[in-house]
Design an enzyme around this catalytic site. Structure first.
Site, short mmCIF file in Angstrom:
data_model
loop_
_atom_site.label_atom_id
_atom_site.label_comp_id
_atom_site.label_asym_id
_atom_site.label_seq_id
_atom_site.Cartn_x
_atom_site.Cartn_y
_atom_site.Cartn_z
N GLY A 252 0.83 -1.20 0.00
CA GLY A 252 0.00 0.00 0.00
C GLY A 252 0.86 1.24 0.00
N CYS B 255 5.75 0.01 7.02
CA CYS B 255 5.40 1.17 6.20
C CYS B 255 6.60 1.51 5.32
CB CYS B 255 5.07 2.35 7.12
SG CYS B 255 4.67 3.86 6.23
N LEU B 256 6.34 1.82 4.05
CA LEU B 256 7.44 2.14 3.14
C LEU B 256 8.17 3.42 3.56
CD1 LEU B 256 5.87 1.22 -0.33
CD2 LEU B 256 7.52 -0.08 1.02
N HIS C 272 -4.38 1.49 7.58
CA HIS C 272 -3.04 2.08 7.61
C HIS C 272 -2.92 3.23 6.61
CE1 HIS C 272 1.53 1.65 7.77
NE2 HIS C 272 1.35 2.37 6.68
N GLU C 273 -3.38 2.98 5.38
CA GLU C 273 -3.22 3.99 4.33
C GLU C 273 -4.15 5.19 4.56
OE1 GLU C 273 -0.66 3.74 2.63
OE2 GLU C 273 -0.28 1.61 2.96
NI NI Z 1 2.58 3.52 5.49
#
Ligand code: NI
Length: 159
Positions: A46, A89-90, A131-132
């Site tokens: 995501g 998370c990226l 999350h997003e």
């Molecule tokens: Ni994230």
């Protein structure tokens, strides 16, 4: 294919609320394509627009690698149950932490053609949506982590 730079923890754009998308246009279409490219390249499931520096209410999610979703101006209309699990998370590469989320969500949003749709999701997809959507309010999962953030092994070490 165009990759955008992923903003990392500490970048203040990640803490700002995003703006509604008013219309679909070429720039927004391109942004969505680039968000997918950037997410897949980083092996993420995501990505939210502020993570590539755009304060727009746009999220892309694909938890299986073959089920891509675009959510524009998304809104949670129902949540229930609970799931607790590891989340990453990226914007915080190499880290993960335990977070409790609803196990079921119903979300309404616009798709890439600016058509309204409704989606019910459970488990990982529900977690990814929560999350997003938090990103669009300027919130990161680190605010919800139970205990300490952990270091994760990089599975791409061989590359
Ligand atoms: Ni994230």
């Amino acid at each position: 294919m165009a990759l955008r730079k992923i903003r990392e923890f500490g970048d203040e754009i990640l803490n700002k609320p995003c703006k509604e998308v008013k219309e679909m246009n070429f720039k927004t279409k391109l942004l969505i394509e680039d968000m997918f490219d950037t997410m897949y390249e980083a092996n993420g499931v995501g990505l939210a627009a502020p993570q590539v520096g755009m304060l727009k209410r746009i999220v892309v999610i694909d938890v299986t690698g073959e089920d891509p979703y675009v959510f524009i101006n998304p809104r949670l209309v129902e949540t229930s149950g609970e799931q607790t699990g590891q989340e990453g998370c990226l914007s915080l590469p190499g880290k993960s932490g335990q977070v409790t989320r609803p196990n079921y969500v119903k979300v309404v949003a616009l798709d890439k053609n600016f058509k309204p749709f409704e989606l019910e999701a459970t488990e990982l997809l529900a977690r990814a949506i929560c999350h997003e959507l938090d990103h669009l309010e300027g919130h990161l999962y680190t605010e919800k982590v139970e205990g300490e953030l952990q270091d994760v092994q990089d599975e791409d070490d061989e590359d």
